[in-house]
Each structure stands twice: as structure tokens, then as C-alpha cells.
Design a protein around this motif. Structure first.
Motif, PDB file in Angstrom:
ATOM      1  N   ARG A 170      37.151  47.213  33.978  1.00 18.29           N
ATOM      2  CA  ARG A 170      36.949  47.188  32.531  1.00 18.29           C
ATOM      3  C   ARG A 170      38.262  46.914  31.807  1.00 18.29           C
ATOM      4  NH1 ARG A 170      38.068  50.351  28.499  1.00 18.29           N
ATOM      5  NH2 ARG A 170      38.737  52.057  29.830  1.00 18.29           N
ATOM      6  N   SER A 171      39.307  47.633  32.181  1.00 13.27           N
ATOM      7  CA  SER A 171      40.585  47.501  31.475  1.00 13.27           C
ATOM      8  C   SER A 171      41.204  46.130  31.673  1.00 13.27           C
ATOM      9  CB  SER A 171      41.554  48.589  31.955  1.00 13.27           C
ATOM     10  OG  SER A 171      41.040  49.867  31.668  1.00 13.27           O
ATOM     11  N   LEU A 172      41.192  45.647  32.918  1.00 15.70           N
ATOM     12  CA  LEU A 172      41.817  44.357  33.181  1.00 15.70           C
ATOM     13  C   LEU A 172      41.000  43.203  32.606  1.00 15.70           C
ATOM     14  CD1 LEU A 172      43.131  44.927  36.811  1.00 15.70           C
ATOM     15  CD2 LEU A 172      44.512  44.439  34.791  1.00 15.70           C
ATOM     16  N   ALA A 209      35.019  41.071  42.201  1.00 20.48           N
ATOM     17  CA  ALA A 209      34.541  41.379  43.551  1.00 20.48           C
ATOM     18  C   ALA A 209      35.380  42.503  44.170  1.00 20.48           C
ATOM     19  CB  ALA A 209      34.612  40.122  44.421  1.00 20.48           C
ATOM     20  N   PHE A 210      36.679  42.431  43.974  1.00 21.44           N
ATOM     21  CA  PHE A 210      37.575  43.459  44.504  1.00 21.44           C
ATOM     22  C   PHE A 210      37.261  44.825  43.885  1.00 21.44           C
ATOM     23  CE2 PHE A 210      41.501  45.912  43.732  1.00 21.44           C
ATOM     24  CZ  PHE A 210      41.885  46.169  45.042  1.00 21.44           C
ATOM     25  N   CYS A 211      37.108  44.869  42.563  1.00 23.66           N
ATOM     26  CA  CYS A 211      36.837  46.127  41.880  1.00 23.66           C
ATOM     27  C   CYS A 211      35.473  46.690  42.248  1.00 23.66           C
ATOM     28  CB  CYS A 211      36.953  45.947  40.363  1.00 23.66           C
ATOM     29  SG  CYS A 211      38.642  45.654  39.798  1.00 23.66           S
ATOM     30  N   ARG A 212      34.501  45.814  42.452  1.00 20.50           N
ATOM     31  CA  ARG A 212      33.181  46.270  42.891  1.00 20.50           C
ATOM     32  C   ARG A 212      33.266  46.862  44.299  1.00 20.50           C
ATOM     33  NH1 ARG A 212      28.520  45.111  40.354  1.00 20.50           N
ATOM     34  NH2 ARG A 212      28.551  43.691  38.582  1.00 20.50           N
ATOM     35  N   GLU A 213      33.981  46.177  45.186  1.00 22.98           N
ATOM     36  CA  GLU A 213      34.064  46.606  46.582  1.00 22.98           C
ATOM     37  C   GLU A 213      34.673  47.999  46.701  1.00 22.98           C
ATOM     38  OE1 GLU A 213      36.035  45.251  50.873  1.00 22.98           O
ATOM     39  OE2 GLU A 213      36.316  43.997  49.082  1.00 22.98           O
ATOM     40  N   ALA A 231      47.092  42.358  43.378  1.00 20.36           N
ATOM     41  CA  ALA A 231      48.079  41.395  42.886  1.00 20.36           C
ATOM     42  C   ALA A 231      47.600  39.972  43.104  1.00 20.36           C
ATOM     43  CB  ALA A 231      49.426  41.623  43.575  1.00 20.36           C
ATOM     44  N   GLY A 232      46.980  39.729  44.270  1.00 20.14           N
ATOM     45  CA  GLY A 232      46.463  38.387  44.557  1.00 20.14           C
ATOM     46  C   GLY A 232      45.361  37.982  43.596  1.00 20.14           C
ATOM     47  N   CYS A 233      44.448  38.909  43.298  1.00 25.28           N
ATOM     48  CA  CYS A 233      43.356  38.614  42.362  1.00 25.28           C
ATOM     49  C   CYS A 233      43.890  38.304  40.966  1.00 25.28           C
ATOM     50  CB  CYS A 233      42.397  39.803  42.281  1.00 25.28           C
ATOM     51  SG  CYS A 233      41.492  40.134  43.806  1.00 25.28           S
ATOM     52  N   LEU A 234      44.992  38.963  40.605  1.00 28.86           N
ATOM     53  CA  LEU A 234      45.577  38.749  39.276  1.00 28.86           C
ATOM     54  C   LEU A 234      46.546  37.574  39.251  1.00 28.86           C
ATOM     55  CD1 LEU A 234      46.222  42.476  38.336  1.00 28.86           C
ATOM     56  CD2 LEU A 234      44.588  40.939  37.232  1.00 28.86           C
ATOM     57  N   GLY A 235      46.835  37.014  40.414  1.00 25.26           N
ATOM     58  CA  GLY A 235      47.779  35.905  40.463  1.00 25.26           C
ATOM     59  C   GLY A 235      49.194  36.344  40.137  1.00 25.26           C
ATOM     60  N   GLN A 253      48.324  34.125  37.150  1.00 22.95           N
ATOM     61  CA  GLN A 253      47.183  33.212  37.254  1.00 22.95           C
ATOM     62  C   GLN A 253      45.983  33.965  37.816  1.00 22.95           C
ATOM     63  OE1 GLN A 253      48.702  30.022  39.696  1.00 22.95           O
ATOM     64  NE2 GLN A 253      49.840  29.114  38.000  1.00 22.95           N
ATOM     65  N   PRO A 254      45.292  34.728  36.964  1.00 19.01           N
ATOM     66  CA  PRO A 254      44.206  35.592  37.453  1.00 19.01           C
ATOM     67  C   PRO A 254      42.959  34.820  37.874  1.00 19.01           C
ATOM     68  CG  PRO A 254      44.353  35.690  35.060  1.00 19.01           C
ATOM     69  CD  PRO A 254      45.529  34.880  35.513  1.00 19.01           C
ATOM     70  N   ASP A 255      42.273  35.375  38.857  1.00 17.64           N
ATOM     71  CA  ASP A 255      40.984  34.874  39.309  1.00 17.64           C
ATOM     72  C   ASP A 255      39.959  35.969  38.981  1.00 17.64           C
ATOM     73  OD1 ASP A 255      38.668  34.266  40.736  1.00 17.64           O
ATOM     74  OD2 ASP A 255      39.771  33.376  42.411  1.00 17.64           O
ATOM     75  N   ARG A 256      39.243  35.793  37.849  1.00 15.55           N
ATOM     76  CA  ARG A 256      38.340  36.848  37.374  1.00 15.55           C
ATOM     77  C   ARG A 256      37.242  37.172  38.376  1.00 15.55           C
ATOM     78  NH1 ARG A 256      37.880  38.449  32.196  1.00 15.55           N
ATOM     79  NH2 ARG A 256      35.625  38.421  32.286  1.00 15.55           N
ATOM     80  N   ALA A 257      36.702  36.167  39.027  1.00 14.29           N
ATOM     81  CA  ALA A 257      35.625  36.399  39.998  1.00 14.29           C
ATOM     82  C   ALA A 257      36.133  37.231  41.171  1.00 14.29           C
ATOM     83  CB  ALA A 257      35.064  35.064  40.494  1.00 14.29           C
TER      84      ALA A 257
END
Length: 890
Positions: free
Chosen positions: A283-285, A271-275, A95-99, A263-267
């Protein structure tokens, strides 16, 4: 512009996602299935409803103002599984990454946060949508506020506004709280008034309007019993209504549109999805977020590409193909363009990828036949080799079939495709940077977009993914020690299966027509008997109507009897329990059996006879089951009953075709018990098989302490049930049901079995312990099956996984052995230049079409191939029979 505010019931949907999506933990052992499922739901919400603001509401704890009012509120709920609790911090990170604001408040439930924010937003003129799996939220519906309710899992939804609610319930949405006051809610442990269910509660509310009015008219509200309950439980009903009422005035909560804009933060998201290895989530988001990026980024982005804009004219290799470069290329990937229907395919073009070349070669090209010959000469990378074999293309022993490799690594995958495999293994798909990576991502995006692609486009993108998928997928296969299983078993089996499918099996059409007519007549006769016994005509195929006849009209009762919103359960388990209670039950079971035989086999087989061959060409599915067993479809010839008269009648329809004289069946004898003897090293089991004893009689002798000569047929049957059930995690309850004895007797039998077969007990205990440690089990040949629920806190899930752990090494090894036997038998028949050929594989049985004078030689070859498929500590016995049809040959 009208604001659109989506209020997500995070607690409800996260819980549903956890149970709806059964995924193994990631490489570090972290469970992410709930996060994955929730994210997929979120993407769908964003795409379909395009909210301008969004919030996730979540329960802070179980202690709220409601537990202060009623300490037993939600007191019957099980403890939340640790695997789910551990994922809540991950949801907050997402949720935080997506704002997206994530709101939880001490003393209140998520429902109260939802109610407060949704009511304020609707009052402010925002088009408000509450997304939840909890029907309690329907009470919030009003002008400008609707509810999107999940009905099953997290993807099947229905949107409710005032009109939709009133159509279903008959009263206004806010009156749902009055209904809960009357009938309570077992899921939240809200007591309500004893004896009042949905129908009575609805009737009372339609008559009096509110709970308070119902209570004030308690004396005349219904019969004496109902009136007495309403009077006695008045205070409990009022408390229940208060507990069911969602608060819409939680202090310190204010809706302001700007506070809830995403307010998403793509970076950070990447990083979250990679971790946490959430590649498909990324991919979807990212696919959804990309069109919202700045114009300069969009112009260069591959996410927004249209699949049907790709021009393949520059990729035409018909004239300019360099055959020398192709032959000497370090790696060659191909993807075919096929016409026709399996198993009769035609290859009309090939997409090629080698060196820097990516292009399409058509069948009209002068180079086409030369390129095809390479497939049987050199290593070639492709997806699903059986398609090429069905098109008559020779397959090299060095072919890299990415689909088979993916199956061995992920046997539980249900939607196997090259794009899903690519996203699982190709790192560049997560964040394409170079031109090559962007090309690969474009191929993935186009194949997964759902946009219409013509065959050449599909092949072009498939070959790009195949070229990239080879290295990481093959490395994963080697790391899991599965390359030998691939090279010596799965790949050599491909041409064998393709040949069997193309050959098909002959069906006696005249006999089929007679059996179909006889079955229809038999069903009609059973129908008449059922109507006479029931005293009325009804739809026998309707569980609702059947339940009403059995339980309401005839008054039958059963410990397994259940009544749901749609009526009584009339499943096989319930009917078996009722067999002796009334003669109509046996008739209903016979009706179901004959109806299945008619529709599934007689009508189904008839519809699948190919006019040009007069034969049925079933498909043998090599990449479906988690245990490694082959399955059969269109038609399924593996589920025809073996021991019933009706099943034998169906098998008798399959005959040798023109030029052949008989069908031959070669069947492993008690293969799973022999494998158990070998893998467990149990001395008693091994001794029985080495001396050719009746294993079931020997087991009865060992467990009951009697000599072999004294074992009765009933004792042998009991031993047989234990022998075949033990590797399936047979419980005392299961054995008691099978044998019609008490659980105490069954438990004693199982205990005595393990006292005599200590090696079996030690083996099964070790298999389960290893599964808990590793998260998977293996067969004798190294085939793996992941068991993601093996360490679950949920008893049912864990117990089921433990039963799979016990059974899979045995059943999977049996599946491996029959595959080895098929390969050896096919090689032996070809080497001897015999006309006889393999037609079918059904579990532990091979069925061949044979020429009369070849039968002795074929019998010898089959017995040698099957008995020699493995060197076990006990002999592999093979029974061979022939007949003029399949029933006679069994």
C-alpha cells in the motif's frame, strides 16, 4: 535540475529495522519485520527528500581489509540472528522490484561503498544524502554531502551538514577519524588509547588539530598518566584511526547518475508483497509510485484521490430509505456519527451499507428511531460497539463488532483501527480491479490519508470498510476457534462496561483537597530533609543532578551503578540497592512516591471529576492488553497501591454517591494459583485448596519438609514469593533479590519446589514446548497470544517470550474468569431488580455501590456469580467486604 542522490546504509538500517519492529512471522512462518521496517523507512525517505537517484549499500561479509589489518576488528559483536540473515534475500528482492541498485563488494564494508559513491556524487554536483544509523558516516560530511542519522529506531532522524556537525563536536567532520583514533570505538572493537574518552579526545583535537599532532606533542599533551598512554599506545592509536577511516576510493565503483535512477516494476512489486504478505508495504509503496505512472493511469487511479473532494449529497438517505429492504437485507453494516465525549455520547447520524445501498441517515429523519431499534433486533456489522452503548443504543447479542474480533485475532496490535484491520484482511486492498474494490480502496485511502474529514465522511468510509471486512475477519475468527469467546464473553461485556463508565464513582472533594494539601506539605518536608542530608539544594527530579549528588558528592557506590552520556542512572533498581548506604536514599524514594501520588492520583483525579455528575468516569479498555485483562485510564484506578498507607488514603476518597450507603468489594482469593492447580492437575496443589489450607504455608511445609504447624512466618513469606513468581518464570536471581538470599540458596529452593510440585513443572514445560511449536499460547477459554520471539536466536528475546508463555495461560484465564463474573453479576443484579450496581473492576476485584438493605442479597449474588464463573477442580473462593469508602471495603 539539481540531481539528488540518496545513499542508504542498508546494513545499518536493516539491522535497526529488525529490532525496532517486533512483528510475528507471516502465515508460512517467514519473518518479514526487517523488510517491513526498512520499506517504511524507504517510503518516508522518498516522500520527504525526493531523490532522483538512490542506492542501497550492504556488507558482503565480516572479512574485509580491516580484519586483515586487525583480526579483532568487530570481534566483540554477537552473531547476526538467523531471523535477520534469512531476510537479506528478501531485501534484495524488494530492491530489485523497485529498481534500486543493491551494492555489496568482497573485502569492503558498506561504509566504503557509501563513502566512495557519495564522495563522487558530491564532487559531480549532486546534492548527496547518506542515510544511516552509524555515526561513523559523519566523517563524510562536506560541501554537497550531508548525513541523515537515525537517532532511535528508524523513524527518529537528524540531518547533519558541516554546520550542524561542528556545532555538536566543535571540529571539522573529517576529524572524527582522529577522535576514533584516540578514544577507540567499543561497538567496532577499535582499541584507541586506554583511558581516553570523548571529552579528553575532543580537548586534545581542539588543541592540536589532528591525531598525528597530538602524538607529536604527547609529552606535554596533559598529565603524566595521559602523556604516558599516548606514548605507549602511539601505534595502536594510528591503527585505530586507519580502521575508523571510511574509504572513498574503492576500485571499480563509479557514480553515474543514470545508473542509479529508480526503475520500479509495479507488477513484480505487487507479486513480491503478495507472496510474503506485506500488504502495508504494498500500500505505502504503490501509493508513492502511483503519481509517477502514465497520465492515463493517474486519471483513473484512486491513489491520488483527495479525501475532501467526496460529495456525500447523493448518499443522503433521509427521504428515500426503504425500511422493508433494510429489514430483509442479508447483511447490514452501520457506522455512527457521534457528538460529545465518552462515556456520554450522542448519536447524530448513521452511515448504512446494505445490498447496493451506501448512504447516511440523520437523526432528524423520521426513519432514524426505527433504524436504531434494528441494532437491538438483528445482526449488525459495526466497529467498536461500546461507542453505541455509550450513546444509549441497545446492542443485539448478534452484533458483529469488528474491533473486538480484530482484538481477539491480533491482541498485540497497538494502533487498532478499521483501516489497519481492513488492510490486514481485505484482499482487494492490495490491487483494486473492480468498481467495488476501488470503492473499498478509496475508503481505506481516505481514512488513512490524514486529510481532514468531517464526521459524516468518516462514517461513510468506515461503513464501506466494515461491510467488506466482515467476511474475511469473521472467517479468520472461526478458523482460530475464537467465535465462542467473542459471543459468550467479549460482546456481552460491552454493555456492562459502558454502564460502569457512565455511572462513574463518587469522590469526596473536600477530602481530596485535604489530601492534596497534606501531600504537598509532606513533599516540601521531604525536600528539606533531602537538602539537609545532601548538604546542598538541587533538582531532586533531575536524574543527572541526583546522580551527581549521590555518586560524586556523597561517594555512594552500587553494583548496579551505571553512567551514560547523560549521567548516572538513578532508577528505582539502583536506589533500592542503595537504601542502606545513606539515609538520603530513603528520602528520595519517599519523595518520588509522594510526587507520583500527588500528580497521578490527587491532582489527576481532581481534574477528571465531571462537574455535571461530581463523579470520576474512568475508561475500561477492553482491547489493549495482550493477555485479555481490562485496563483503566483517565484516571487509571487499577494502579493505586493496595497495601501502602498512601494508597489506602487515595482509595478512601472514593465513596458511595447520593442514594447509596456503602461500597462493596468482592475479590477472588489467590485466583492465579487456583487456576494453576486446575490447569496443571498437580495433586499437591489441588489437595491444599480442596482442604482449605493456607497455600503458602503448605508450600513451605512441602519444600522444607516440616509440618504445617512448624512453618514460621519467614518461611511462609519465602513460599509466597515462589508461589506467585513461579508462573512468571521466576529465576534463581529474581528469587534471591526478592528474599535477600544467595542465588545458590534460591536455586535450591526452586528445585525443591518442582520436586514437590511435579505437575506444575510438567505443565510449564509443556506450555513452553507447545509455544515453540505453535508460535502462540492459549487460555483455558481459547484466547490466543502470539509469541513471535519464542524461537528467536537472541537469548534475551527468547527467554522473555518463554516467560510470557508460562504466564499468559494463567493470567489470561484469570482475566477471562473476572469477565465472566462481571457478566453474571450484572445479569443477577438486573434480574433481581436491585438498585445496587457495579462501579469498578480492578484486576480480580469488583467494586459495587450498594444500598444498605440490599447488602446481604448483593453479597450472596456476587459470591454465587463469581464462584460459579467456572467449574474448576478447586473451589473459586471469593472475599466480600463493605465499607463507607473503597479503603474500608477492601
Amino acid at each position: 535540475m539539481t540531481e539528488k542522490f540518496a545513499v542508504i546504509d542498508g546494513s545499518s538500517l536493516f539491522f535497526r529495522a529488525f529490532y525496532a519492529l517486533q512483528l510475528p512471522p507471516n502465515a508460512r512462518g517467514v519473518h518479514t519485520n526487517a523488510v517491513h521496517g526498512f520499506a517504511m523507512m524507504l517510503v518516508r525517505l522518498l516522500r520527504e527528500h525526493a531523490p532522483t537517484q538512490i542506492v542501497i549499500a550492504f556488507d558482503k561479509s565480516r572479512t574485509t581489509f580491516r580484519t586483515a589489518l586487525y583480526p579483532d576488528y568487530k570481534g566483540t559483536r554477537d552473531k547476526t540472528p538467523e531471523e535477520l540473515v534469512a531476510q537479506i534475500p528478501l531485501l534484495k528482492k524488494l530492491a530489485g522490484c523497485l529498481g534500486i541498485p543493491f551494492v555489496e563488494m568482497k573485502g569492503y564494508e558498506a561504509d566504503d561503498i557509501i563513502g566512495t559513491l557519495a564522495a563522487q556524487a558530491a564532487a559531480a554536483g549532486a546534492e548527496t544524502l547518506v542515510v544511516t544509523g552509524d555515526r561513523d558516516a559523519l566523517q563524510l560530511i562536506r560541501a554537497g554531502l550531508s548525513v541523515l542519522l537515525t537517532k532511535k529506531g528508524i523513524s527518529d532522524t537528524r540531518r547533519y551538514d558541516t554546520a550542524a556537525f561542528e556545532e555538536e563536536y566543535g571540529f571539522a567532520p573529517i576529524r572524527l577519524i582522529d577522535m576514533k583514533g584516540l578514544m577507540g570505538d567499543s561497538s567496532d572493537n577499535i582499541p584507541g588509547v586506554p583511558g581516553i574518552g570523548p571529552k579528553t579526545a575532543t580537548k586534545l583535537l581542539l588543541t592540536y588539530g589532528t591525531l598525528e599532532e597530538v602524538l607529536s606533542h604527547a609529552a606535554e599533551a596533559g598529565g603524566k598518566k595521559l602523556s604516558a598512554s599516548l606514548i605507549e599506545y602511539r601505534d595502536q592509536a594510528i591503527l585505530s584511526k586507519e580502521l575508523a577511516t571510511i574509504k572513498c576510493d574503492v576500485p571499480e565503483l563509479r557514480y553515474t547518475a543514470e545508473d542509479f535512477r529508480m526503475q520500479p516494476d509495479r507488477a513484480a512489486l505487487e507479486a513480491f508483497c503478495r507472496e510474503y504478505e506485506l500488504r502495508s508495504v504494498w500500500r505505502s509503496l504503490s501509493d508513492y509510485l502511483a503519481p509517477q505512472a502514465e497520465a492515463a493511469d493517474v486519471e483513473q487511479s484512486l491513489f491520488a484521490a483527495e479525501a475532501d473532494e467526496i460529495d456525500l449529497s447523493a448518499a443522503d438517505l433521509d427521504a428515500g430509505l426503504d425500511m422493508n429492504a433494510l429489514r430483509s437485507a442479508e447483511s447490514l453494516a452501520v457506522a455512527g456519527v457521534f457528538e460529545g465525549t465518552a462515556p456520554f455520547l450522542r448519536l447524530t447520524a448513521l452511515a448504512l451499507a446494505y445490498g447496493e445501498v451506501r448512504g447516511v441517515l440523520h437523526a432528524a429523519s423520521p426513519h432514524f428511531s426505527a433504524v436504531l431499534s434494528l441494532l437491538s433486533e438483528r445482526p449488525v456489522i459495526l466497529w467498536d460497539a461500546k461507542r453505541y452503548a455509550q450513546a444509549g443504543v441497545g446492542i443485539s447479542a448478534h452484533v458483529v463488532d469488528l474491533a473486538l474480533a480484530d482484538y481477539l485475532l491480533r491482541p498485540e496490535e497497538r494502533l487498532r483501527s478499521i483501516q489497519r484491520a481492513a488492510f490486514a484482511y481485505v484482499e482487494e486492498l492490495a490491487a483494486p480491479q473492480t468498481a467495488e474494490e476501488r470503492t473499498v480502496y478509496a475508503a481505506y485511502t481516505h481514512l488513512g490519508s490524514g486529510a481532514p474529514l468531517h464526521n459524516e465522511q468518516t462514517a461513510f468510509y468506515e461503513v464501506i470498510l466494515a461491510a467488506q471486512l466482515y467476511a474475511p475477519l469473521w472467517a479468520a475468527l472461526a478458523q482460530a476457534n475464537l467465535t465462542r469467546l467473542y459471543a459468550e464473553m467479549e460482546l456481552p461485556l460491552v454493555p456492562v462496561l459502558a454502564a460502569m463508565e457512565r455511572t462513574g464513582v463518587a469522590v469526596n472533594r473536600a477530602a481530596l483537597a485535604r489530601e492534596l494539601a497534606a501531600a504537598s506539605e509532606r513533599i516540601a518536608e521531604i525536600e528539606r530533609d533531602i537538602y539537609a542530608l545532601a548538604g546542598e539544594e538541587f533538582n531532586i527530579s533531575s536524574p543527572k543532578q541526583l546522580g551527581e549528588v549521590l555518586f560524586d558528592r556523597l561517594g555512594l557506590t552500587s553494583p548496579k551503578m551505571k553512567k551514560t552520556k547523560t549521567g548516572y542512572s538513578t532508577n528505582a533498581e539502583v536506589l533500592e540497592e542503595l537504601r542502606a548506604a545513606h539515609p538520603v536514599v530513603n528520602k528520595v524514594l519517599a519523595y518520588r512516591m509522594w510526587s507520583k501520588i500527588r500528580s497521578t492520583y490527587l491532582e489527576g483525579i481532581g481534574a477528571l471529576i465531571r462537574p455535571e455528575t461530581g463523579r470520576v468516569h474512568t475508561s475500561f479498555n477492553q482491547m489493549v492488553t495482550a493477555t485479555g485483562r481490562l485496563s483503566s485510564s483517565d484516571p487509571n484506578l487499577q494502579n493505586i497501591p493496595v497495601r501502602t498507607e498512601e494508597g489506602r488514603a487515595v482509595r478512601a476518597l472514593f465513596e458511595p454517591g447520593e442514594g447509596y450507603d456503602a461500597l462493596l468489594s468482592a475479590d477472588y482469593s489467590q485466583i492465579e494459583l487456583r487456576i494453576l492447580a486446575h490447569m496443571s492437575g498437580d495433586e499437591t496443589l489441588i489437595d491444599a485448596f480442596l482442604h482449605g489450607q493456607d497455600i503458602h504455608a503448605r508450600t513451605a511445609s512441602e519444600v522444607l519438609g516440616v509440618s504445617l504447624a512448624e512453618v514460621t512466618s519467614a518461611q511462609r513469606r519465602s513460599a509466597k514469593a515462589v508461589n506467585f513468581g513461579i508462573v512468571y518464570g521466576l529465576s534463581d536471581y529474581g528469587l534471591s533479590q526478592d528474599l535477600g538470599i544467595s542465588r545458590k540458596e534460591a536455586a535450591s529452593y526452586i528445585e525443591r519446589y518442582f520436586e514437590r510440585y511435579r505437575g506444575v513443572r510438567a505443565f510449564l514445560d509443556k506450555v513452553v514446548a507447545d509455544a515453540h511449536r505453535d508460535g502462540y499460547v492459549t487460555t483455558l477459554y481459547g484466547r490466543r497470544r502470539a509469541l513471535p520471539a519464542i524461537n528467536s536466536r537472541n537469548f534475551m528475546q527468547r527467554s522473555n517470550a518463554e516467560r510470557m508463555a508460562m504466564n499468559t495461560p494463567i493470567q489470561g484465564t484469570a482475566a477471562d474468569l473476572i469477565k465472566i463474573a462481571m457478566i453474571r453479576a450484572d445479569e443477577a443484579l438486573r434480574a433481581a431488580k436491585l438498585k445496587s450496581r457495579i462501579l469498578l473492576q480492578v484486576h480480580d476485584e469488583l467494586v459495587l455501590e450498594v444500598v444498605g438493605d440490599e447488602i446481604p442479597q448483593v453479597t450472596s449474588l456476587l459470591q454465587e456469580a463469581m464462584s460459579g464463573a467456572a467449574a474448576l477442580s478447586v473451589p473459586l473462593a471469593v472475599d466480600v467486604h463493605t465499607g463507607k469508602n473503597w479503603a474500608e471495603a477492601k
